[in-house]
Design an enzyme around this catalytic site. Structure first.
Site, short mmCIF file in Angstrom:
data_model
loop_
_atom_site.label_atom_id
_atom_site.label_comp_id
_atom_site.label_asym_id
_atom_site.label_seq_id
_atom_site.Cartn_x
_atom_site.Cartn_y
_atom_site.Cartn_z
CG ASN A 104 -2.24 -0.85 0.67
OD1 ASN A 104 -3.02 -0.41 -0.07
ND2 ASN A 104 -2.48 -1.94 1.49
CG LEU B 229 -1.60 4.21 16.13
CD1 LEU B 229 -2.11 5.13 15.09
CD2 LEU B 229 -0.15 4.57 16.04
CG HIS C 229 -9.55 -3.58 8.20
ND1 HIS C 229 -8.53 -4.21 9.05
CD2 HIS C 229 -10.54 -4.18 8.19
CE1 HIS C 229 -8.99 -5.23 9.33
NE2 HIS C 229 -10.51 -5.40 9.02
NE ARG D 247 -0.66 -0.21 22.99
CZ ARG D 247 -0.69 -1.21 22.19
NH1 ARG D 247 -0.19 -0.80 20.77
NH2 ARG D 247 -0.87 -2.32 22.45
#
Ligand code: GAR
Length: 202
Positions: free
Chosen positions: A14, A92, A108, A64
């Site tokens: 992509n 995220l 997606h 994270r």
């Protein structure tokens, strides 16, 4: 010119489709940064080969919020206006999402809200749907969730396996991402409730 920041974790097809659209003059933007959370992602090697600013920011074993803070700093340093997740296979943090309000897109391989998460094409086959597709959407704090910018459907055929269906969807992904980015950059659309629609003339 809008400066795109690409986040990826793997193959990067992509990302390459977006880069090709820019090179062909189909998308008025430039790629200001490509960031991978995996050192061995083919996508990051492809970015280097094309002479783009490519960075590995390893996520493994890190908190994270800490990992995402490093990505935010890098994207800001590179002057990124729009963040495009292109096979970025990690959730995220809220801090990241809030750092780029309405400025993060994801692609997606399903017609959301059906089949979020991993192996969307497998999920679609297992469910028995007769149409599948892909979705370009704004990213909020939930996985594969947020206002839909654009979708492209594909038929599912009886003889399809996961590979065949994934290829059919992927061909549409490569068109959809460029169109979705162009739509966002055009400034002609806005979020109205859950819908992304053309602004009416004042
Ligand atoms: C694509 O099919 C993309 O839609 C999917 O990962 C693949 C990445 O391929 N993303 C997700 O499933 C996000 N939940 P690529 O690295 O060749 O672009």
């Amino acid at each position: 010119k809008a400066r795109l920041g690409i986040l990826l974790s793997g193959r990067g097809s992509n990302f390459l489709a977006i880069a090709d659209s820019i090179a062909a003059g189909r998308l008025d933007a430039e790629i200001a940064a490509v960031i991978s959370n995996k050192a061995d992602a083919p996508g990051v090697a492809a970015a280097q080969e094309r002479g783009l600013a490519a960075f590995v920011i390893e996520a493994k074993g890190r908190k994270r919020a800490e990992h995402d803070a490093e990505m935010i700093a890098k994207l800001r340093e590179q002057g990124v206006d729009l963040v495009c997740l292109a096979g970025y296979m990690r959730l995220l943090s809220p801090e990241f999402v809030q750092a780029f309000p309405e400025r993060i897109l994801n692609i997606h391989p399903s017609l959301l809200p059906a089949f979020p998460g991993l192996d969307a094409q497998r999920q679609a086959l297992d469910y028995g749907v007769q149409f599948a597709g892909c979705t370009v959407h704004f990213v909020d704090e939930q996985l594969d969730h947020g206002v839909i910018v654009l979708q492209k459907p594909v038929p599912v055929f009886e003889e399809d396996d996961e590979h065949a269906l994934s290829l059919r969807i992927l061909a549409q992904e490569h068109l959809a991402y460029t169109e979705g980015i162009a739509r966002v950059l055009s400034g002609e659309y806005h979020v109205a409730g859950r819908r992304y629609v053309k602004k009416r003339p004042a």
